[in-house]
Design an enzyme around this catalytic site. Structure first.
Site, short mmCIF file in Angstrom:
data_model
loop_
_atom_site.label_atom_id
_atom_site.label_comp_id
_atom_site.label_asym_id
_atom_site.label_seq_id
_atom_site.Cartn_x
_atom_site.Cartn_y
_atom_site.Cartn_z
N ASP A 188 -22.35 -107.74 -22.12
CA ASP A 188 -22.61 -108.93 -21.32
C ASP A 188 -23.05 -110.10 -22.20
O ASP A 188 -23.91 -109.96 -23.08
CB ASP A 188 -23.71 -108.63 -20.29
CG ASP A 188 -24.10 -109.85 -19.49
OD1 ASP A 188 -23.24 -110.37 -18.76
OD2 ASP A 188 -25.27 -110.28 -19.61
N GLU A 241 -18.12 -110.20 -23.42
CA GLU A 241 -18.09 -111.40 -22.59
C GLU A 241 -18.70 -112.52 -23.42
O GLU A 241 -19.82 -112.38 -23.91
CB GLU A 241 -18.87 -111.23 -21.30
CG GLU A 241 -18.77 -112.47 -20.42
CD GLU A 241 -20.01 -112.76 -19.58
OE1 GLU A 241 -19.96 -113.72 -18.80
OE2 GLU A 241 -21.01 -112.04 -19.73
N PHE A 289 -8.73 -119.13 -19.45
CA PHE A 289 -7.57 -118.82 -18.61
C PHE A 289 -7.94 -119.00 -17.14
O PHE A 289 -7.21 -119.62 -16.37
CB PHE A 289 -7.09 -117.39 -18.88
CG PHE A 289 -5.79 -117.04 -18.21
CD1 PHE A 289 -4.59 -117.13 -18.90
CD2 PHE A 289 -5.75 -116.62 -16.89
CE1 PHE A 289 -3.39 -116.82 -18.29
CE2 PHE A 289 -4.56 -116.31 -16.26
CZ PHE A 289 -3.37 -116.41 -16.97
N ILE A 327 -17.34 -115.82 -8.91
CA ILE A 327 -17.60 -115.87 -7.47
C ILE A 327 -19.10 -116.01 -7.21
O ILE A 327 -19.55 -116.93 -6.53
CB ILE A 327 -17.07 -114.60 -6.76
CG1 ILE A 327 -15.56 -114.49 -6.94
CG2 ILE A 327 -17.43 -114.63 -5.28
CD1 ILE A 327 -14.99 -113.19 -6.43
#
Length: 630
Positions: free
Chosen positions: A263, A300, A327, A396
């Site tokens: 992470d 990430e 992207f 999200i």
């Protein structure tokens, strides 16, 4: 025999349990055994910066504390299980007691990863590892090849995204603990599914973080947005690095995991000569070779720093692949028109074209959002070094309402986004529920026990979104209803337009897995052409005598374009505009024949069309493979 064993924490041995803890800040350490309502203590011996010893009569299932300097009672930093949560005692676990049935499992190759990211607590109504097993047949039907679990390390309370974990070695007790996770991994391997775990090495959560009393795990030399930075390069950092590398190997050895997603590595600060990312990857690679399995290390990062994925011999850290936010941002801004926050750097058609061609859009250009130049070139890296997506938990959940694209985009746009990700040259990732257009939000949620912390999180979320430009009222992260709102309902996949979207995802995934040109494409085999006036991106994958052509039409109306293909006959393999996928009707023909002036084709709005030309077509028509210049 397991080639690697955890050398810290509590390990059952013949006649008792061996304890070893890194605690240079303590003068004495004792083990307090908790059994049948009674407690007994036993001192450990100092060996360098560690305290260790074997306590007879203890065994798996026994609970214990460490007592530091006769005053501080603390759980084990390397606890394998916290049955009472972050504030309770640790529990002894036998690492080899589980009856694995995956002896023949060897993993999934990097280029074959089609990853499904899920949050254990909201993936099923029960929110457990065991309940997730019941949905594996559904995921197998979908066609994915790997699960990626959001963090499962013990965190405060029973509901959390997982990034507030404070016991990195202990699967959360409410999810099912160690045996629950092992059962899930074993069940996945029986179905040919790899399992990747999201791990957090940039910080630990604030509640239940008792590591400060033991050793210099943290440093104030750097700051992260989430709390104290982990000490990877300061005084005492050798023990920290041993702890973190041991954690990575622990998941792979004891839990048979097939990969780790690291992470937010931009929050990992290490200016030593040998970066911790390099050392983690080397250790994982070594263990994987011993085990005879394929294991992946995935980063990430928002740094756009090619050194993350570049091999060590060229000055990189050698991480196997990394998430590519550019992207996502390029695709989503064109589909939604959003320009808030970091989206201010995106929105041009050329951005998406470059993302398809190279991966990083910002490779040294000026970033308006960051107010500086950003990134390094990635065009020479193999496409398998990038993971792409149109949705994930961050994109999200870090919206004010946690709303999904399905509430803002049409089914045609959702299918176009799916095609762009899954039929790209990169490794595709799908977020749970995306495959049928789940409409439930995925907001940020917590169940902290500290009222001051609860209020700080609430205030921080409000301030963050105000700065981002969102004016909507942010759901209360601590309210259980916020968590409940995030539960997904896969049964939607059999209803209305959800069924058509789900069928389309299945077909696109099937094509990705079936067509050889999508497996391990090299940069020289990929040609990307942007037809900006028509808002069409053309991606061609040319391998040997076979060729695939994918057309991504982002225009709101149908368009007529001319493709510079002068040789060969192309057969249509997929068209998202077809009625069987709920589309308005296909405009692209079933076959294309190249001519002296190229090929003219009409595309439906927001559609993706895939054509293929095989060896027989090439031999019949002759001539060299067409180039972009045509």
């Amino acid at each position: 025999m397991t080639p690697w064993c955890l050398d810290i924490g509590a390990t059952p041995v013949t006649g008792g349990v061996h304890f070893r803890v890194w605690s240079p800040l303590a003068d004495s350490v004792e083990v307090i055994r908790c059994a049948r309502g009674e407690e007994a203590s036993c001192p450990l011996s100092r060996v360098g910066e560690y305290f260790q010893g074997t306590i007879p009569g203890m065994g798996p299932g026994d609970c214990y504390w460490y007592l530091l300097d006769g005053t501080l009672r603390r759980p084990d930093p390397a606890s394998r299980c916290q049955p009472g949560g972050v504030h309770g005692p640790s529990q002894v676990v036998a690492p080899d007691s589980f009856a694995w049935a995956d002896g023949q499992w060897r993993g999934v190759a990097l280029e074959e990863l089609i990853t499904y990211e899920l949050h254990v607590g909201t993936f099923t109504p029960e929110g457990t590892f065991g309940a997730a097993v019941e949905r594996l047949d559904y995921l197998q039907e979908l066609g994915i090849t790997a699960l990626e679990l959001m963090p499962v390390a013990e965190f405060p309370g029973s509901r959390n995204w997982g990034y507030d974990g404070v016991f990195p070695f202990a699967p959360h007790h409410a999810y099912g603990g160690p045996d629950g996770l092992k059962s899930l991994v074993d069940a996945c391997h029986r179905r040919g599914l790899a399992v990747i775990l999201d791990v957090v090495y940039n910080h630990l959560g604030p509640e239940g973080n008792y590591l400060h009393a033991f050793a210099p795990y943290f440093t104030d030399h750097y700051r992260t947005p989430w709390g104290d930075a982990v000490n990877f390069d300061g005084p005492g950092s050798d023990g920290v690095r041993h702890y973190v590398i041991g954690n990575a190997l622990h998941w792979i050895s004891e839990y048979h995991l097939d990969g780790l997603r690291l992470d937010a590595i931009h929050g990992i600060y290490d200016f030593s000569a040998g970066h911790i990312l390099r050392d983690i990857t080397r250790a994982v690679d070594s263990l994987a070779r011993h085990l005879g399995r394929t294991v992946h290390v995935i980063a990430e990062s928002d740094l756009n720093d090619v050194r993350t994925i570049a091999p060590p011999e060229s000055g990189g850290h050698g991480v196997h692949t990394q998430w590519c936010d550019d992207f996502h941002h390029s695709l989503v801004t064109l589909l939604t028109g959003e320009r808030n926050g970091y989206y201010a750097d995106f929105g041009l058609f050329s951005h998406l074209e470059k993302a398809f061609r190279e991966g990083f859009v910002y490779s040294g250009e000026y970033s308006r959002h960051r107010r500086r130049r950003h990134g390094s070139p990635s065009g020479d890296q193999p496409p398998r070094r990038m993971v792409v997506f149109s949705q994930n938990h961050d994109q999200i959940g870090n919206r004010a309402l946690g709303d999904r694209p399905s509430t803002r985009l049409s089914p045609e746009q959702l299918k176009l986004a799916a095609g762009a990700v899954i039929l790209s040259p990169y490794l595709p990732l799908i977020f749970m529920g995306e495959e049928y257009g789940e409409t439930a939000p995925f907001p940020y949620f917590t169940s902290h026990g500290d009222p001051a912390l609860v209020e700080a999180v609430r205030r921080g979320r409000r301030e963050e979104f105000a700065a981002f430009g969102w004016e909507a009222e942010v759901p209360d992260p601590q309210d259980e209803a916020t968590f409940r709102s995030a539960l997904i309902d896969p049964e939607l996949r059999s209803v209305g337009w959800h069924q058509q979207v789900f069928s389309f995802y299945r077909e696109v995934i099937r094509l990705r897995r079936q067509l050889p040109s999508f497996r391990r494409p090299e940069r020289e085999e990929i040609q990307v052409t942007g037809l900006e006036a028509d808002r069409v991106v053309v991606v061609r994958l040319c391998r040997g005598q076979a060729e695939l052509v994918v057309l991504f039409a982002l225009a709101e109306t149908s368009c007529r374009v001319r493709l510079p293909f002068r040789h060969g006959r192309y057969r249509k393999l997929l068209d998202s505009a077809e009625p069987r996928w709920g589309g308005p009707g296909a405009l692209a023909p079933e076959a294309l024949d190249g001519g002296d002036e190229g090929i003219g084709i009409t595309l439906a709005p927001f559609s993706v069309v895939l054509y293929g030309r095989d060896r027989d077509d090439r031999r019949r028509n002759g001539g060299p493979m067409p180039t972009e210049e045509g």
